[in-house]
Design an enzyme around this catalytic site. Structure first.
Site, PDB file in Angstrom:
ATOM      1  N   CYS A 223       0.832  -1.205   0.000  1.00 27.08           N
ATOM      2  CA  CYS A 223       0.000   0.000   0.000  1.00 27.08           C
ATOM      3  C   CYS A 223       0.868   1.257   0.000  1.00 27.08           C
ATOM      4  CB  CYS A 223      -0.915  -0.015   1.229  1.00 27.08           C
ATOM      5  SG  CYS A 223      -1.896   1.479   1.394  1.00 27.08           S
TER       6      CYS A 223
ATOM      7  N   CYS B 191      -0.469   4.105   2.277  1.00 27.15           N
ATOM      8  CA  CYS B 191      -0.225   3.923   3.714  1.00 27.15           C
ATOM      9  C   CYS B 191       1.240   4.154   4.059  1.00 27.15           C
ATOM     10  CB  CYS B 191      -0.577   2.503   4.166  1.00 27.15           C
ATOM     11  SG  CYS B 191      -2.033   1.803   3.415  1.00 27.15           S
ATOM     12  N   ASP B 192       2.140   3.666   3.226  1.00 23.74           N
ATOM     13  CA  ASP B 192       3.552   3.589   3.637  1.00 23.74           C
ATOM     14  C   ASP B 192       4.506   4.473   2.848  1.00 23.74           C
ATOM     15  OD1 ASP B 192       2.785   1.644   5.478  1.00 23.74           O
ATOM     16  OD2 ASP B 192       2.981   0.046   4.005  1.00 23.74           O
TER      17      ASP B 192
END
Ligand code: NAP
Length: 304
Positions: A130, A133-134
């Site tokens: 992701c 997200c990261d």
């Protein structure tokens, strides 16, 4: 507790079903395990969903759909779906047992794994599925993206907002993703495409500090100096839990007819968990509408 319709999954398909069933005055409950909005929450900008000519962030689109479902009275509750008693028409979650007249499975899909050694233990420590997200953890670092579909191309582009360099590694000599995205990738100076190449080994003990790859055309093995590896090699349906309840195809997708009826008369299915060729937010919304309307017809007329 009794509901007319229970929808398992709060992605675009499930939320659209909820809009249709609750607006048709059916008492509706959506059960979501993680985040309402499903994979939309994890994606970046959505450019091909009609009605938003300038694009819209996936998370915002998800919360608009949620708001619309709630407006007609749909309830949305967090919980883990644990199974169905088809005899009693009861759905079991981690917390409760709830009865229904019709059930809609909008279970979605989850990222496929590459299956490399250390992939699992280094997930969250350099391996990610992701970018939204990261991505921010990799500011001014070099990262690798694996895959050649729309997801890999889009997420590689997104990662250039943070990373100093993105290696886009694909096993064939041409990408599967749309030409439009391919052009954007080509024009981005931070992306280096590494074609006809497969990942062989994730290097690192506690964190990622390299990726060994193998060039299929030149038989050359070498290490890319990266601290992050983002894997986008497709999805698999989250249907393990309903194996043996409704019929699945060989890949585990739910078999559904054009009314999105499954092999069980009062169970319908929609979105990325069904057997269909294109996985788009727009098509998930279309499925959600069909499954919702079919569930309402089933409840009101006991047939379609
Ligand atoms: P996908 O289209 O199935 O592509 C998966 C990619 O991973 C392919 O390029 C495949 O290579 C590669 N791959 C698979 N297994 C591999 C392995 N073991 N090792 C190395 N590479 C591997 O998956 P996706 O990109 O996640 O897209 C899923 C669906 O969502 C698609 O229908 C896509 O169109 C849709 N989607 C749409 C948008 C959009 O419209 N903006 C955005 C994202 C996703 P091969 O090409 O050689 O098979």
């Amino acid at each position: 507790m009794n509901y007319d319709v229970i929808i398992v999954g709060g992605g675009p398909a499930g939320l659209t079903s909820a809009i249709y069933t609750s607006r048709a005055m059916q008492k509706t409950l959506v059960i979501e395990e993680r985040a309402v909005g499903g994979q939309m929450v994890l994606t970046t900008e959505v450019e091909n969903y009609p009605g938003f000519p300038d694009g819209i962030m996936g998370a915002e689109l998800g919360s608009l759909m949620e708001k619309q479902a709630r407006r007609f009275g749909a309830e949305i509750r967090y919980g883990s779906f644990k199974g169905i008693d088809t005899e009693k028409k009861v759905l079991k979650t981690s917390e409760e047992e709830i009865s229904f007249k019709a059930l809609i499975l909008a279970l979605g899909a989850e990222p496929a794994k590459l299956g490399l050694p250390k992939e699992e233990e280094l997930t969250g420590r350099g391996i990610s599925y992701c970018a939204t997200c990261d991505g921010a953890f990799f500011r001014e670092q070099k990262v690798a993206v694996i895959g050649g579909g729309n997801t890999a191309l889009e997420e590689a582009l997104f990662l250039t907002n943070f990373a100093s360099k993105v290696y886009l590694i694909h096993r064939r000599d041409s990408f599967r993703g749309e030409k439009y995205l391919q052009e954007k990738v080509k024009k981005n100076p931070k992306i280096e495409t590494v074609l006809s190449t497969i990942p062989k080994e994730i290097i690192g003990e506690n964190d990622v500090n390299g990726l060994r790859v193998f060039g299929l055309k030149d038989n050359r093995e070498y290490v890319l100096d990266v601290t992050g590896v983002f894997i986008f090699v497709g999805y698999k349906p989250k249907t393990e839990i309903i194996k043996g309840v409704v019929e699945l195809n060989e890949q585990g997708y739910i078999k559904a007819d054009r009314y999105l009826r499954t092999s069980v008369p009062f169970i319908f299915a929609c979105g990325d968990c069904i057997d269909k060729p294109y996985k788009q937010i727009a098509s998930a919304v279309g499925d959600g509408c069909v499954a919702g309307m079919s569930a309402v017809s089933y409840i009101e007329y006991e047939c379609l």
